[in-house]
Design an enzyme around this catalytic site. Structure first.
Site, PDB file in Angstrom:
ATOM      1  N   ASP A  51       0.733  -1.178  -0.142  1.00 21.21           N
ATOM      2  CA  ASP A  51       0.041   0.031   0.018  1.00 21.21           C
ATOM      3  C   ASP A  51       0.821   1.339  -0.033  1.00 21.21           C
ATOM      4  O   ASP A  51       0.637   1.911  -0.914  1.00 21.21           O
ATOM      5  CB  ASP A  51      -0.890   0.201   1.046  1.00 21.21           C
ATOM      6  N   ARG A  72      -0.152   4.263  17.606  1.00 21.91           N
ATOM      7  CA  ARG A  72      -0.532   5.242  16.249  1.00 21.91           C
ATOM      8  C   ARG A  72      -0.290   6.873  16.771  1.00 21.91           C
ATOM      9  O   ARG A  72       0.371   7.770  16.049  1.00 21.91           O
ATOM     10  CB  ARG A  72      -1.927   5.208  15.917  1.00 21.91           C
ATOM     11  N   ASP A 127      -7.379   3.241  12.958  1.00 22.50           N
ATOM     12  CA  ASP A 127      -6.214   3.839  12.742  1.00 22.50           C
ATOM     13  C   ASP A 127      -6.071   5.115  12.153  1.00 22.50           C
ATOM     14  O   ASP A 127      -5.385   6.089  12.430  1.00 22.50           O
ATOM     15  CB  ASP A 127      -5.119   2.814  12.012  1.00 22.50           C
TER      16      ASP A 127
HETATM   17  N1  ARG Z   1      -8.062  -3.874  15.988  1.00 25.50           N
HETATM   18  C1  ARG Z   1      -6.831  -3.400  16.449  1.00 25.50           C
HETATM   19  C2  ARG Z   1      -7.078  -1.801  16.745  1.00 25.50           C
HETATM   20  O1  ARG Z   1      -7.888  -1.110  16.162  1.00 25.50           O
HETATM   21  C3  ARG Z   1      -5.681  -3.736  15.912  1.00 25.50           C
HETATM   22  C4  ARG Z   1      -5.468  -2.907  14.393  1.00 25.50           C
HETATM   23  C5  ARG Z   1      -4.431  -3.279  13.806  1.00 25.50           C
HETATM   24  N2  ARG Z   1      -3.923  -2.506  12.496  1.00 25.50           N
HETATM   25  C6  ARG Z   1      -3.912  -2.810  11.493  1.00 25.50           C
HETATM   26  N3  ARG Z   1      -3.608  -1.746  10.539  1.00 25.50           N
HETATM   27  N4  ARG Z   1      -3.921  -4.051  10.908  1.00 25.50           N
HETATM   28  O2  ARG Z   1      -6.247  -1.124  17.518  1.00 25.50           O
END
Ligand code: ARG
Length: 424
Positions: free
Chosen positions: A33, A114, A143
């Site tokens: 990506d 993040r 995220d």
């Molecule tokens: N579900 C978790 C959260 O929202 C993990 C997210 C993982 N992020 C990813 N880009 N795969 O914090």
């Protein structure tokens, strides 16, 4: 033929107007990506791109390879930052003091990472004269919220773009775009890989069969934690020492937080500890399933919680979990910079001033159990708790008077209800 991806028009005040994008700070992982983004931004915005790659302790990453790839794809600059110490000190330490989990055992490693990644993006965007920050999050997850809320809070002068959210290329179109633009693609035509995010505090996998709720985990998803059935037949006891709420030693050896967490992860992973198969309520409405591997968090949070309860009074122990939960939710929901979070931190620190001592945990084929506890601040007296009469703080003969007063209102209320039943 690749798709003709479109730039999108801004809908929020912090979103970039395509005409005003000149120099972009791209949060670059080296994956498909963000590699497609690196080319696509140069082409469709006619903008320069500065790449930033952040090391939060994701195992097995080769940062030289990522940097070379960025420069080969036309990045004007590529910066790799080792932010492990800062992540541990500023994000994981408060999370430990707050026993931070969301839902049924997600220790928030992504949610904690993040805001730091976005804060670093702001710092590097300013340092390298970028006007816009680009990230590779989709429009379906948490995220994007965490990153954009951070940028909008810390740097109102910067704008954001999230091409993956708007360009409407699927994986096949992205691979076609990559081929057409000389972007190396690993494993190309096979099924899409799991979507992985990891750092010092844990690893998550999403996608593929994980989206089928009735599909039990396939073995190949576990890349960090040994599957319990393959873990050693001998149990191991590990001791974690704490000072003022933070882990400072493992099996008696004093370690900095980063080293300690890396070692704890290794021990937990060996014994199959820290596997969480989680259904989660995202902030953007969806429910999703994640497979988490969190060996370090399983050990450290279990030990911390146990020690905190040993040194806390009954009143503190009943009160704090509600605040812990609020803290975890704010962080999950992308509001790291919300003042309530730092207000809560002040309380967490006050309570944790007493959280000093050592907890022993027994690890065996996926299970984790506290077996020993010690603390100079334990609100515990072996003589009082035992059967011998001693101390002077406590007299068993005082108990009946206490019981009479303690049960007074309940006894009265019970009589009233009995009387009402008799009247019917
Ligand atoms: N579900 C978790 C959260 O929202 C993990 C997210 C993982 N992020 C990813 N880009 N795969 O914090």
């Amino acid at each position: 033929m690749s798709a003709q991806p479109q730039q999108s028009q801004p809908t929020a005040s912090y979103e970039a107007d395509p005409a005003q994008v000149d120099r972009v700070l791209l949060l670059y992982s080296g994956g498909l990506d963000t590699s497609v983004m690196l080319k696509w931004i140069q082409d469709s915005y006619e903008a320069e791109v500065v790449c930033l790659t952040v090391n939060l302790g994701q195992p097995g990453e080769d940062y030289k390879v990522i940097e070379d790839k960025a420069l080969a794809l036309g990045a004007a600059e590529c910066h790799v930052v080792d932010a492990r110490e800062r992540f541990a000190a500023d994000f994981l330490a408060p999370a430990i003091r707050a026993n931070a989990v969301y839902g049924n055992g997600y220790p928030l490693f992504t949610a904690l990472g993040r805001p730091l990644i976005a804060q670093l993006a702001v710092e590097y965007a300013r340092k390298t004269n970028c006007d816009t920050i680009a990230h590779g999050c989709t429009g379906k997850g948490n995220d994007q919220v965490r990153i954009e809320a951070t940028v909008a809070t810390l740097a109102p002068e910067l704008r954001t773009i999230a091409p993956v959210r708007s360009w409407q290329m699927g994986r096949d179109e992205e691979i076609a775009y990559a081929r057409e633009h000389g972007i190396p693609v690993k494993g190309g035509t096979e099924a899409a890989p799991y979507s992985i995010d990891d750092n010092l505090w844990g690893r998550s996998s999403e996608g593929r069969w994980i989206e089928d709720l009735d599909h039990a985990p396939e073995d190949d998803v576990f890349q960090l934690v040994t599957r319990p059935e393959l873990a050693p037949d001998e149990a191991e006891v590990v001791t974690v020492g704490f000072e003022a709420g933070l882990p400072v030693s493992l099996n008696g050896e004093r370690l900095g937080l980063v080293d300690l967490l890396e070692k704890a992860a290794e021990i937990g992973a060996r014994h199959g500890v820290g596997i969480v198969d989680h259904i989660e309520d995202r902030i953007v409405g969806l429910k999703v399933r994640d497979i988490y591997e969190v060996p370090a968090a399983a050990i450290v949070l279990t030990a911390h919680d146990e020690l905190e309860r040993l040194v806390g009074t009954i009143h503190q122990n009943q009160f704090k979990p509600g605040l812990d939960q609020k803290w975890g939710y704010l962080v999950y929901a992308g509001l790291w910079w919300e003042p309530l979070r730092s207000d809560l931190d002040a309380y967490m620190e006050a309570v944790n001033a007493q959280v000093t001592g050592e907890i022993g945990l027994r690890l065996y084929k996926g299970s984790l159990r506290v077996v020993t506890r010690s603390s100079p601040n334990a609100v515990y007296d072996a003589d009082l708790a035992g059967f011998s009469e001693s101390g002077g703080l406590f007299s068993q003969t005082a108990s009946p008077g206490f019981i009479e007063l303690w049960s007074l209102q309940s006894r009265m209320a019970h009589r009233i209800r009995e009387r009402e039943e008799g009247e019917q």
